[in-house]
Design a protein around this motif. Sequence first.
Motif, PDB file in Angstrom:
ATOM      1  N   ASN A 128      -1.140   5.695  11.517  1.00  0.00           N
ATOM      2  CA  ASN A 128      -1.432   5.762  10.084  1.00  0.00           C
ATOM      3  C   ASN A 128      -2.796   6.402   9.822  1.00  0.00           C
ATOM      4  O   ASN A 128      -2.941   7.235   8.934  1.00  0.00           O
ATOM      5  CB  ASN A 128      -1.454   4.355   9.463  1.00  0.00           C
ATOM      6  CG  ASN A 128      -0.064   3.803   9.254  1.00  0.00           C
ATOM      7  OD1 ASN A 128       0.917   4.515   9.433  1.00  0.00           O
ATOM      8  ND2 ASN A 128       0.012   2.531   8.890  1.00  0.00           N
ATOM      9  N   ASP A 137      -3.163   1.930   1.981  1.00  0.00           N
ATOM     10  CA  ASP A 137      -2.583   3.162   1.445  1.00  0.00           C
ATOM     11  C   ASP A 137      -3.630   4.093   0.854  1.00  0.00           C
ATOM     12  O   ASP A 137      -3.329   5.202   0.459  1.00  0.00           O
ATOM     13  CB  ASP A 137      -1.555   2.824   0.355  1.00  0.00           C
ATOM     14  CG  ASP A 137      -0.371   2.049   0.930  1.00  0.00           C
ATOM     15  OD1 ASP A 137      -0.022   2.294   2.101  1.00  0.00           O
ATOM     16  OD2 ASP A 137       0.190   1.194   0.213  1.00  0.00           O
ATOM     17  N   ARG A 184      -1.422  -2.853   5.630  1.00  0.00           N
ATOM     18  CA  ARG A 184      -1.727  -1.418   5.751  1.00  0.00           C
ATOM     19  C   ARG A 184      -2.573  -0.970   4.548  1.00  0.00           C
ATOM     20  O   ARG A 184      -2.525  -1.572   3.476  1.00  0.00           O
ATOM     21  CB  ARG A 184      -0.441  -0.592   5.874  1.00  0.00           C
ATOM     22  CG  ARG A 184       0.339  -0.496   4.633  1.00  0.00           C
ATOM     23  CD  ARG A 184       1.534   0.343   4.526  1.00  0.00           C
ATOM     24  NE  ARG A 184       1.812   0.291   3.080  1.00  0.00           N
ATOM     25  CZ  ARG A 184       2.347  -0.767   2.479  1.00  0.00           C
ATOM     26  NH1 ARG A 184       2.734  -1.818   3.165  1.00  0.00           N
ATOM     27  NH2 ARG A 184       2.510  -0.762   1.156  1.00  0.00           N
ATOM     28  N   VAL A 202      -0.897   1.369  13.394  1.00  0.00           N
ATOM     29  CA  VAL A 202      -2.100   1.531  12.563  1.00  0.00           C
ATOM     30  C   VAL A 202      -2.848   2.793  12.973  1.00  0.00           C
ATOM     31  O   VAL A 202      -3.306   3.575  12.130  1.00  0.00           O
ATOM     32  CB  VAL A 202      -3.006   0.287  12.677  1.00  0.00           C
ATOM     33  CG1 VAL A 202      -4.333   0.525  11.958  1.00  0.00           C
ATOM     34  CG2 VAL A 202      -2.311  -0.946  12.095  1.00  0.00           C
ATOM     35  N   PRO A 247      -7.346  -0.998   7.860  1.00  0.00           N
ATOM     36  CA  PRO A 247      -6.304  -1.952   7.488  1.00  0.00           C
ATOM     37  C   PRO A 247      -6.920  -3.313   7.202  1.00  0.00           C
ATOM     38  O   PRO A 247      -8.015  -3.621   7.665  1.00  0.00           O
ATOM     39  CB  PRO A 247      -5.426  -2.020   8.748  1.00  0.00           C
ATOM     40  CG  PRO A 247      -6.347  -1.674   9.868  1.00  0.00           C
ATOM     41  CD  PRO A 247      -7.357  -0.726   9.310  1.00  0.00           C
TER      42      PRO A 247
END
Lengths: 416, 416
Positions: free
Chosen positions: A99, A131, A129, A96, A136
């Motif tokens: 990301n 996008d 997740r 995470v 998150p």
Amino acid sequence: MHNCEIICVGTELLLGDILNTNVRFLSKELAAMGIAVLHQSVIGDNSERLANEVRTALSRSDIVITSGGLGPTPDDLTKEICCEVMGFELTVDKKVLNNIESYFRSKGISMAASNKKQAYIPAGGTVFRNDNGTAPGAAMEKDGKCLILLPGPPRELEPMFIEQAKPFLKKYSSGSIISHTVRTMGIGESALAEMVGDLLGNKNPTVAPYAKDGEVLLRITAAAVDEKSAHELCKPMIEQIRARLSSYVYGIDTDSIEQRVVELLSEKGKKIALAESCTGGYIAKRITDIPGSSSVFDCGIVSYANQTKVDILGVSPDTLEISGAVSKQTAAEMAQGARRAGNADIGIGVTGIAGPGNDSSNKPAGLIYIALADKDKTFVDKLITGRSFDREYNRYVASSYALNMARLYLEGFLGG
Amino acid sequence: MHNCEIICVGTELLLGDILNTNVRFLSKELAAMGIAVLHQSVIGDNSERLANEVRTALSRSDIVITSGGLGPTPDDLTKEICCEVMGFELTVDKKVLNNIESYFRSKGISMAASNKKQAYIPAGGTVFRNDNGTAPGAAMEKDGKCLILLPGPPRELEPMFIEQAKPFLKKYSSGSIISHTVRTMGIGESALAEMVGDLLGNKNPTVAPYAKDGEVLLRITAAAVDEKSAHELCKPMIEQIRARLSSYVYGIDTDSIEQRVVELLSEKGKKIALAESCTGGYIAKRITDIPGSSSVFDCGIVSYANQTKVDILGVSPDTLEISGAVSKQTAAEMAQGARRAGNADIGIGVTGIAGPGNDSSNKPAGLIYIALADKDKTFVDKLITGRSFDREYNRYVASSYALNMARLYLEGFLGG
């Protein structure tokens, strides 16, 4: 059937700064999955009240979904509070964190230290997740209860729910709840409720009336093991209602009366023209809201002034002098004039007093004449809305009434 | 500071069938009165859950406001449950019964027996009459708690709150939060934010930009001991913003661009006429939304077909042939034709492709030409909305653009 509760977190909702579209989106999705939403609530960024709300929700519901409060600032508390209540630890998730870092890189900006807070996730939970942002989502399950955390911005919440939370919740889904709507015009809520009174107590599908400006909807809702069976349950009920209410029904699951009128005109290959006084273009606007209306509608005249009624629509000055601009006769001549000016099959004429308050004539606001002319005949109706101070309502209802008159004509109910 | 809780009752909200606009309206109003809304909740038409929710709300809040569930049908339970929880009896109120009967009489329909249920009010409570429907509202006070019942339809709830519930709640109000709105057109949100960037961090008043279809609003919000002081705090900030944004600002706390255009036309004693193709009556509708618009607006032509453009507006068939219906030249001739047909000072012409998707020409949806003609000159602008699949957006933004063009002309900013 599992039940569910939605808690939206955000001071901006409590202040009325924004409309809560998340709760509507989630409720609609959950209903279609056969998960019953029995409570919705909104709470500010306050740890004590939020903790209480989550505890209460978990005590009475199988599933609790929160939205909001997952941001990087210190007043974003939802994740911390929910983990505490559920008894889950928060740990940094490397994936995470990566990301989030690459999200910022892709936008060409460097990550603020506070964003690291968003990389903490409930240990032993499921991560969703994001996008479309940095926070998150997550799901935690314990003791037969499920708690789901979603971000607040709709453009993050909606795809995360559809792509990740919905598949996750599949195991709680029990069949489907499906609604259909029978739309009626020309009859009041109570009178309609009496015509279908015995059906209103039905269990599955349920039937509920719902009044909206100038029309009454009947919502038929069925629960079944799957979508198809739920539709099947609705079908005979819809047919029975349609048979009883006959010409009052203008559509089933139709978007609007204008949608129906454009459909009917297209089917029958007919064109409509308009002459609007008090509705001032509202009917034209509603017809042209519908894509493809250009094949059934060429011309509308907004004749606010008497001179325009005479010059463009050919209303007789004598009629205006003797009967007045707001009269049965003027409405009729406007409808005929619209038909002529627009080379159409049907002409509609509307004249009345929109309000607020009465004008210099002695006629009350909310008095409206509506006419429909074809090549042989002219029909005129008189409408009294009873709301002299509500200009928007009077104009909307008059335009609906005119559209419904066109619908009745095209379906063969007028002057039959 | 008193705190308040809002409970909205309605299965249609739990199913996600409608957006909850009532809770936003009430929250905003209460914030402006200095009453803190700490909880919002939604509950279905279920007596046990509703009773529990009302009991919980009364245990933690000074004021509880409900909306919905006051209708005539058996599943409308709010009044009965709330009276039970608060310990108030329900009695028939003759005056309310008369009001309901005369409401139906004014509409020329007879009252259904079920409507009598709505004439029952809490004995010893305060009744709020309903000017826009049949269900009265009510207020009950006991043991330092206040419970207010409002009807569900926004058209009934909003005026009842403003005219009756708000004055009733005055005694619970502490201090004021006041907002003013500077409305701009013709500039994007980021560009505007740069022009006033240093003001966006201000503490009291706060300044927040807010983009809405085709316009950007700046909301200035101040908190103070009373309304007057809060207004005083806003004043210099508004003046500073207005000076910086100049002709982009079309109004302060103005309802809409159409409101401003009608005001300007009235002030200057000028009349406007319209020729609408892709907006299909939307501009006429928006102008005639404004009470009193009949003194500045006589005539609008919705010329959806080319033949109507030629016959009624006098657009040259050559122009349509050579430049096409969606062109600078056609827009100009439409504006000139509208001015002529309507005997007006200013004519507006709009032609474009509303979408969704492109039409048979090679021009993209969202391409719109907007013209303004006076007796000497014609101005034409080209608008590309960039949203080819959003018909409603394209039509709304085109009508706003045309109205703003009229505003700029009347304020002397066009072709100056």
